[in-house]
Scaffold this active site. Structure first.
Site, PDB file in Angstrom:
ATOM      1  N   GLU A 144       0.815  -1.210   0.000  1.00  0.00           N
ATOM      2  CA  GLU A 144       0.000   0.000   0.000  1.00  0.00           C
ATOM      3  C   GLU A 144       0.857   1.273   0.000  1.00  0.00           C
ATOM      4  O   GLU A 144       0.788   2.108   0.903  1.00  0.00           O
ATOM      5  CB  GLU A 144      -0.959  -0.002   1.192  1.00  0.00           C
ATOM      6  CG  GLU A 144      -2.009  -1.101   1.114  1.00  0.00           C
ATOM      7  CD  GLU A 144      -3.012  -1.060   2.247  1.00  0.00           C
ATOM      8  OE1 GLU A 144      -4.113  -1.612   2.082  1.00  0.00           O
ATOM      9  OE2 GLU A 144      -2.691  -0.488   3.314  1.00  0.00           O
ATOM     10  N   GLU A 300      -6.785  -7.597  -0.995  1.00  0.00           N
ATOM     11  CA  GLU A 300      -7.301  -7.414   0.364  1.00  0.00           C
ATOM     12  C   GLU A 300      -8.734  -6.916   0.308  1.00  0.00           C
ATOM     13  O   GLU A 300      -9.080  -6.046  -0.490  1.00  0.00           O
ATOM     14  CB  GLU A 300      -6.473  -6.393   1.157  1.00  0.00           C
ATOM     15  CG  GLU A 300      -5.100  -6.843   1.563  1.00  0.00           C
ATOM     16  CD  GLU A 300      -4.405  -5.810   2.454  1.00  0.00           C
ATOM     17  OE1 GLU A 300      -5.119  -5.031   3.142  1.00  0.00           O
ATOM     18  OE2 GLU A 300      -3.167  -5.770   2.451  1.00  0.00           O
TER      19      GLU A 300
END
Length: 691
Positions: A144, A300
């Site tokens: 991320e 995710e």
């Protein structure tokens, strides 16, 4: 393999005796893939240069023995405490000069050569050790990027910024020209005088801010590329990716796409948001489009609640299954969760997991296991693709520039404007790509531009060529205003699009908060100018929009002078009463529509429905009940029609012919499908003998 299914696996949080149970439960839940090692740096390198991989060897060996694939992380997302202590210069600083300290994660300056050197050293160890491991199927670099440290403003970053500027501009004179430094006595005599746009007495130079946003994206990508280079050298046959975030401003997904072997996304729907499926649709379409329609990976999502919103509600029964299938319907070849086993401590202990605190006797576990079984039952979906005849343009440069300060209005929100234009297409059941303005557009029947505040001369010509060659284009307000350096295009707004649009914008009139204006009464047919024979053949009607376009608009308005375009609707009150609000212009063999205001949702839907009719764009499945989404994927594995009921009431959907339920292969072919609230159907067909 089929659709990959699983989640983040963090065995370092648990005693080793739990790992055996994990493997058995993963098999019971039909897990095929895990990501492993994302936050394992401190565990495998407890002290600088001291390596402890034995425990991780046992983890990977166990997963391989269970037949579970591993997307192996490079472990560099969160440096261990010893690194920050030894080298505090790796810590990031904000625009106010305040240092960000360890104790959470992502506490590194992206430009730090020290951080990068230690990260590369770790990746070299991992690649040398595991490149041939039987469990390894993909590398997961970092995690991320830009989630917490979006930009750093320290002296290390300042020097890296100067290097980037020298490469971009070549000379300080070119920099001064691009940044318009004659304004406010900002002219630089040397690159060494340039600083990041730190906190200043008033508005920092907007071109400087824009370039620093570009540089921030570059610095994050340089971290990724440094690690990828090691993997390419030591494990060249293993694909590489990293997980992006939805509508994530610091990271240009289109710019990163060429460097990823597969697009990968983390997406956490908010159960309390009524229209999350629309936002999901936009993001999923962007992920699919970024690499030309290639399937992407949902790395995710949450099995239930997250821990980081002000109010963290669980997903209602059926929502997790529905939203997972929506990702698959829109191109995902993997459905993974954060995380496998719910943590007992740490900041994310209340973040849901596939295996919750309550264990296997829970609704979450049952829903997760059922989803794994369903996904495993349709392996043919993997690798299939979607096709779209509509493109919606998105551009990070324009986004960055639009939302800087000292604009006519600070209420212009790129993400919101994009979704407002995407929604009518999504709700009409139209397949849509989300692409940058540099993409080849000739294959699309319709292109929608929600806002393109910043447009280069080359991209403006690309849009004009698309319409000249017969394309249909919709452009919304405050587009075509500045160039790549945030300098206003000379020649009157919107100079590079003025001939294409057939109009001039004399003045911007942003509306006060809570204020709206009326629109309507254009009196011009939407399809006026289309040859009558063609009109009757393809669309069957010519519609007078004088009454159809009555409604309200808000946020923004423009004083438009027509220069060849025709008014479809005009402002009916306010300072601009009687002036054009929506226009239409034939250009070459195509047509362009311009919206000089933000139409209320129903009015925008009316416009885009009619424009779609002109363009010959049809829904995936006509006549869908409200709240039902239809999507198609097809390829060597077959043709799949996905029906997803985002509503809370059961509905019945008519099919184009007899089709079979891929999730119930023994059932007979049907011509109608009953969808429960939050229901899903995956259909194949037509059935043999019906073609």
């Amino acid at each position: 393999m089929g659709i990959r299914f699983g989640g983040d696996y963090n065995p370092e949080q648990w005693p080793e005796e739990v790992w055996t149970e994990d493997l058995a439960l993963m098999k019971a839940a039909h897990v095929t893939t895990v990501t492993a090692g994302i936050f394992s740096w401190a565990k495998v390198e407890p002290r600088s240069g001291e390596w402890d991989f034995g425990w991780f060897d046992r983890v990977l060996d166990g997963l391989a023995g269970a037949g579970i694939e591993v997307c192996l992380a490079t472990m560099t997302a969160s440096p261990p405490p010893w690194l920050a202590r030894a080298h505090p210069e790796i810590l990031p600083e904000g625009p106010d000069g305040q240092r960000r300290w360890p104790g959470a994660r992502q506490h590194f300056c992206p430009s730090s050569p020290v951080y990068r050197a230690y990260a590369v050293r770790l990746v070299e160890q991992l690649a040398a050790r595991y490149a041939e491991h039987p469990a390894l199927t993909m590398w997961h670099v970092g995690n991320e990027y830009g989630c917490h440290t979006r930009q750093c403003f320290c002296e290390v970053s300042a020097e890296d910024f100067r290097v980037w500027l020298r490469t971009r501009y070549g000379s300080v004179d070119a920099l001064n020209d691009a940044w318009s430094t004659a304004f406010w006595s900002q002219a630089y005599g040397d690159f060494d005088e340039v600083l990041p746009p730190r906190t200043a007495p008033t508005f920092p130079n907007p071109a400087q801010q824009l370039d620093y946003l570009r540089f921030g994206d570059h610095a994050l990508r340089a971290c990724y590329l440094a690690e990828k280079a090691v993997l390419a050298r030591l494990a060249p046959e293993v694909p590489v990716t990293t997980n992006l975030m939805p509508q994530h401003k610091p990271v240009d997904a289109f710019g990163w796409a060429p460097h990823l072997d597969a697009m990968a996304l983390d997406f956490y729907q908010d159960p309390y948001a009524a229209d999350e499926h629309v936002r999901a649709g936009y993001v999923f379409d962007l992920m699919r489009s970024a690499r030309g329609g290639q399937p992407w990976l949902l790395l995710e999502q949450a099995a239930g609640a997250v821990n980081w919103r002000p109010r963290n509600g669980p997903k209602p029964p059926g929502a997790m299954r529905l939203w997972s299938w929506q990702a698959v319907a829109q191109g995902a070849d993997a459905v993974l969760f954060f995380q496998w086993r719910q943590s007992l401590g740490g900041a994310e202990k209340f973040h849901s997991a596939m295996l919750p605190h309550g264990g296997t006797d829970t609704r979450t576990w049952r829903e997760v296991s059922d989803l794994g079984r369903e996904l495993a039952s349709v392996p043919g979906i993997e690798g299939t693709r979607s096709r779209a005849s509509v493109a919606l343009l998105a551009d990070w440069d324009s986004w960055w520039a639009l939302e800087l300060d000292s604009r006519p209005s600070t209420a212009l929100d790129h993400s919101r404007i994009a979704l407002e234009h995407y929604r009518p297409l999504f709700e009409a059941g139209v397949a849509c790509d989300v692409v940058p303005p540099q993409r080849e557009l000739s294959g699309y029947r319709l292109v929608v531009v929600p806002n393109l505040y910043l447009v280069t001369a080359r991209d403006a010509e690309r849009l004009a060529a698309y319409v000249r060659d017969g394309g249909r284009l919709v452009v919304s307000f405050f587009s075509g205003i500045v160039d790549e350096h945030d300098r206003v295009h000379p020649g009157g707004y919107p100079a590079p699009l003025r001939e294409l649009l057939g109009l001039r914008v004399a003045e911007f009139w942003p509306l006060a908060e809570g204020r709206s204006v009326g629109v309507g009464g254009g009196g011009t047919s939407l399809v006026m100018g289309v040859p009558p024979v063609e009109r009757s053949r393809e669309w069957g009607r010519s519609r007078d929009l004088g009454g159809a376009y009555a409604g309200r608009a808000d946020l923004w308005s423009e004083e438009i002078d027509l220069e060849g375009a025709e008014a479809l609707a005009r402002f009916t009150d306010g300072e601009l009463a009687g002036r054009p609000a929506v226009t239409r212009h034939d250009y070459g063999r195509g047509t362009v529509w311009y919206l000089g205001t933000r139409l209320e949702p129903a009015l925008l839907r009316t416009l885009l429905d009619d424009v779609r009719e002109v363009a010959g764009v049809v829904p995936v499945l006509p006549g869908l009940p409200a709240g039902v989404q239809a999507a198609v994927r097809e390829g060597a594995g077959g043709r799949y029609l996905f029906l997803l009921n985002h509503g809370t009431q059961a509905v019945e959907v008519g099919l184009p012919g007899p089709m079979r339920d891929a999730l119930a292969p023994r059932a007979a072919a049907v011509e109608h499908v009953a969808l429960a609230a939050r229901g899903v159907a995956v259909l194949t067909g037509p059935a043999p003998g019906t073609e």
